[in-house]
Scaffold this motif. Structure first.
Motif, PDB file in Angstrom:
ATOM      1  N   ILE A   1       7.169 -11.819  -8.327  1.00 44.57           N
ATOM      2  CA  ILE A   1       8.491 -12.368  -8.041  1.00 44.57           C
ATOM      3  C   ILE A   1       8.512 -13.808  -8.538  1.00 44.57           C
ATOM      4  N   ASN A   2       9.586 -14.170  -9.199  1.00 41.55           N
ATOM      5  CA  ASN A   2       9.733 -15.510  -9.753  1.00 41.55           C
ATOM      6  C   ASN A   2      10.378 -16.396  -8.698  1.00 41.55           C
ATOM      7  N   THR A   3       9.657 -17.422  -8.258  1.00 39.24           N
ATOM      8  CA  THR A   3      10.194 -18.332  -7.243  1.00 39.24           C
ATOM      9  C   THR A   3      10.670 -19.646  -7.855  1.00 39.24           C
ATOM     10  N   GLU A   4      10.669 -19.747  -9.188  1.00 37.92           N
ATOM     11  CA  GLU A   4      11.100 -20.987  -9.840  1.00 37.92           C
ATOM     12  C   GLU A   4      12.553 -21.329  -9.547  1.00 37.92           C
ATOM     13  N   ASN A   5      13.412 -20.320  -9.372  1.00 38.01           N
ATOM     14  CA  ASN A   5      14.837 -20.555  -9.140  1.00 38.01           C
ATOM     15  C   ASN A   5      15.210 -20.577  -7.662  1.00 38.01           C
ATOM     16  N   ILE A   6      14.207 -20.585  -6.801  1.00 38.52           N
ATOM     17  CA  ILE A   6      14.447 -20.640  -5.361  1.00 38.52           C
ATOM     18  C   ILE A   6      14.121 -22.059  -4.890  1.00 38.52           C
ATOM     19  N   ALA A   7      15.016 -22.652  -4.109  1.00 38.47           N
ATOM     20  CA  ALA A   7      14.806 -24.007  -3.605  1.00 38.47           C
ATOM     21  C   ALA A   7      13.588 -24.057  -2.689  1.00 38.47           C
ATOM     22  N   SER A   8      12.968 -25.224  -2.602  1.00 38.04           N
ATOM     23  CA  SER A   8      11.842 -25.405  -1.681  1.00 38.04           C
ATOM     24  C   SER A   8      12.285 -25.059  -0.271  1.00 38.04           C
ATOM     25  N   GLY A   9      11.413 -24.404   0.464  1.00 43.36           N
ATOM     26  CA  GLY A   9      11.728 -24.037   1.841  1.00 43.36           C
ATOM     27  C   GLY A   9      10.887 -22.873   2.312  1.00 43.36           C
ATOM     28  N   VAL A  10      11.194 -22.434   3.510  1.00 39.80           N
ATOM     29  CA  VAL A  10      10.481 -21.310   4.115  1.00 39.80           C
ATOM     30  C   VAL A  10      11.399 -20.098   4.091  1.00 39.80           C
ATOM     31  N   TYR A  11      10.879 -18.989   3.608  1.00 41.47           N
ATOM     32  CA  TYR A  11      11.622 -17.744   3.471  1.00 41.47           C
ATOM     33  C   TYR A  11      10.836 -16.614   4.119  1.00 41.47           C
ATOM     34  N   MET A  12      11.476 -15.481   4.285  1.00 45.65           N
ATOM     35  CA  MET A  12      10.805 -14.283   4.771  1.00 45.65           C
ATOM     36  C   MET A  12      10.922 -13.203   3.709  1.00 45.65           C
TER      37      MET A  12
ATOM     38  N   THR B   1       0.814  -1.210   0.000  1.00 46.14           N
ATOM     39  CA  THR B   1       0.000   0.000   0.000  1.00 46.14           C
ATOM     40  C   THR B   1       0.850   1.263   0.000  1.00 46.14           C
ATOM     41  N   GLU B   2       2.173   1.104   0.139  1.00 44.61           N
ATOM     42  CA  GLU B   2       3.087   2.241   0.095  1.00 44.61           C
ATOM     43  C   GLU B   2       4.290   1.887  -0.779  1.00 44.61           C
ATOM     44  N   ASP B   3       4.958   2.901  -1.339  1.00 45.31           N
ATOM     45  CA  ASP B   3       6.222   2.658  -2.022  1.00 45.31           C
ATOM     46  C   ASP B   3       7.188   2.072  -1.007  1.00 45.31           C
ATOM     47  N   ALA B   4       7.904   1.026  -1.412  1.00 40.06           N
ATOM     48  CA  ALA B   4       8.795   0.357  -0.473  1.00 40.06           C
ATOM     49  C   ALA B   4       9.828  -0.452  -1.245  1.00 40.06           C
ATOM     50  N   THR B   5      10.739  -1.066  -0.494  1.00 43.21           N
ATOM     51  CA  THR B   5      11.740  -1.967  -1.048  1.00 43.21           C
ATOM     52  C   THR B   5      11.513  -3.343  -0.448  1.00 43.21           C
ATOM     53  N   GLY B   6      11.575  -4.372  -1.280  1.00 44.95           N
ATOM     54  CA  GLY B   6      11.388  -5.737  -0.805  1.00 44.95           C
ATOM     55  C   GLY B   6      12.662  -6.542  -0.960  1.00 44.95           C
ATOM     56  N   THR B   7      12.836  -7.522  -0.082  1.00 46.22           N
ATOM     57  CA  THR B   7      13.971  -8.438  -0.114  1.00 46.22           C
ATOM     58  C   THR B   7      13.473  -9.796   0.362  1.00 46.22           C
ATOM     59  N   ILE B   8      13.986 -10.878  -0.222  1.00 45.72           N
ATOM     60  CA  ILE B   8      13.641 -12.217   0.242  1.00 45.72           C
ATOM     61  C   ILE B   8      14.851 -12.791   0.962  1.00 45.72           C
ATOM     62  N   LEU B   9      14.609 -13.276   2.187  1.00 38.52           N
ATOM     63  CA  LEU B   9      15.664 -13.808   3.047  1.00 38.52           C
ATOM     64  C   LEU B   9      15.403 -15.274   3.346  1.00 38.52           C
ATOM     65  N   ASN B  10      16.475 -16.063   3.505  1.00 38.74           N
ATOM     66  CA  ASN B  10      16.310 -17.453   3.920  1.00 38.74           C
ATOM     67  C   ASN B  10      16.243 -17.533   5.444  1.00 38.74           C
ATOM     68  N   ALA B  11      16.163 -18.750   5.970  1.00 42.88           N
ATOM     69  CA  ALA B  11      16.004 -18.941   7.415  1.00 42.88           C
ATOM     70  C   ALA B  11      17.191 -18.409   8.217  1.00 42.88           C
ATOM     71  N   GLU B  12      18.370 -18.306   7.585  1.00 43.97           N
ATOM     72  CA  GLU B  12      19.554 -17.784   8.264  1.00 43.97           C
ATOM     73  C   GLU B  12      19.665 -16.270   8.144  1.00 43.97           C
ATOM     74  N   GLY B  13      18.729 -15.640   7.459  1.00 50.36           N
ATOM     75  CA  GLY B  13      18.768 -14.194   7.277  1.00 50.36           C
ATOM     76  C   GLY B  13      19.598 -13.737   6.097  1.00 50.36           C
ATOM     77  N   GLN B  14      20.052 -14.695   5.272  1.00 45.08           N
ATOM     78  CA  GLN B  14      20.838 -14.352   4.088  1.00 45.08           C
ATOM     79  C   GLN B  14      19.908 -13.923   2.961  1.00 45.08           C
ATOM     80  N   VAL B  15      20.350 -12.959   2.180  1.00 43.65           N
ATOM     81  CA  VAL B  15      19.548 -12.453   1.067  1.00 43.65           C
ATOM     82  C   VAL B  15      19.529 -13.482  -0.064  1.00 43.65           C
ATOM     83  N   VAL B  16      18.327 -13.880  -0.461  1.00 43.53           N
ATOM     84  CA  VAL B  16      18.129 -14.826  -1.556  1.00 43.53           C
ATOM     85  C   VAL B  16      17.767 -14.071  -2.831  1.00 43.53           C
ATOM     86  N   VAL B  17      16.924 -13.069  -2.701  1.00 44.52           N
ATOM     87  CA  VAL B  17      16.569 -12.187  -3.818  1.00 44.52           C
ATOM     88  C   VAL B  17      16.876 -10.770  -3.363  1.00 44.52           C
TER      89      VAL B  17
END
Length: 87
Positions: free
Chosen positions: A58-69, A29-45
């Motif tokens: 966002i294309n998740t085809e190249n991201i391994a199965s798992g839980v991200y934030m 609902t607002e201009d913002a920046t997004g980032t996808i992180l893995n369970a260890e807090g490392q940047v995936v996207v």
């Protein structure tokens, strides 16, 4: 559990719409920046720009199965939502 106004506001600032084709959509609902992180807090996207009230795919085809934030932030808020990728 008591929620502050800021916590309640942050919960509605963005949403993730799951798509079965390997693409997910984020709506903020607002201009913002997004980032996808893995369970260890490392940047995936790396950081991507979200424009207010516009879908951002966002294309998740190249991201391994798992839980991200997904972290979405701007000068007014920082919010996280869980993203589950299943192959």
């Amino acid at each position: 559990m008591t929620n502050t106004v800021d916590e309640m506001r942050a919960k509605i600032l963005f949403d993730v719409i799951k798509e079965p084709c390997g693409m997910d959509t984020i709506l903020s609902t607002e201009d913002a920046t997004g980032t996808i992180l893995n369970a260890e807090g490392q940047v995936v996207v790396s950081s991507f720009t979200l424009n207010a009230n516009q879908n951002h795919e966002i294309n998740t085809e190249n991201i391994a199965s798992g839980v991200y934030m997904i972290k979405v932030a701007n000068q007014n808020f920082v919010s996280f939502k869980k993203l589950v990728v299943k192959k």
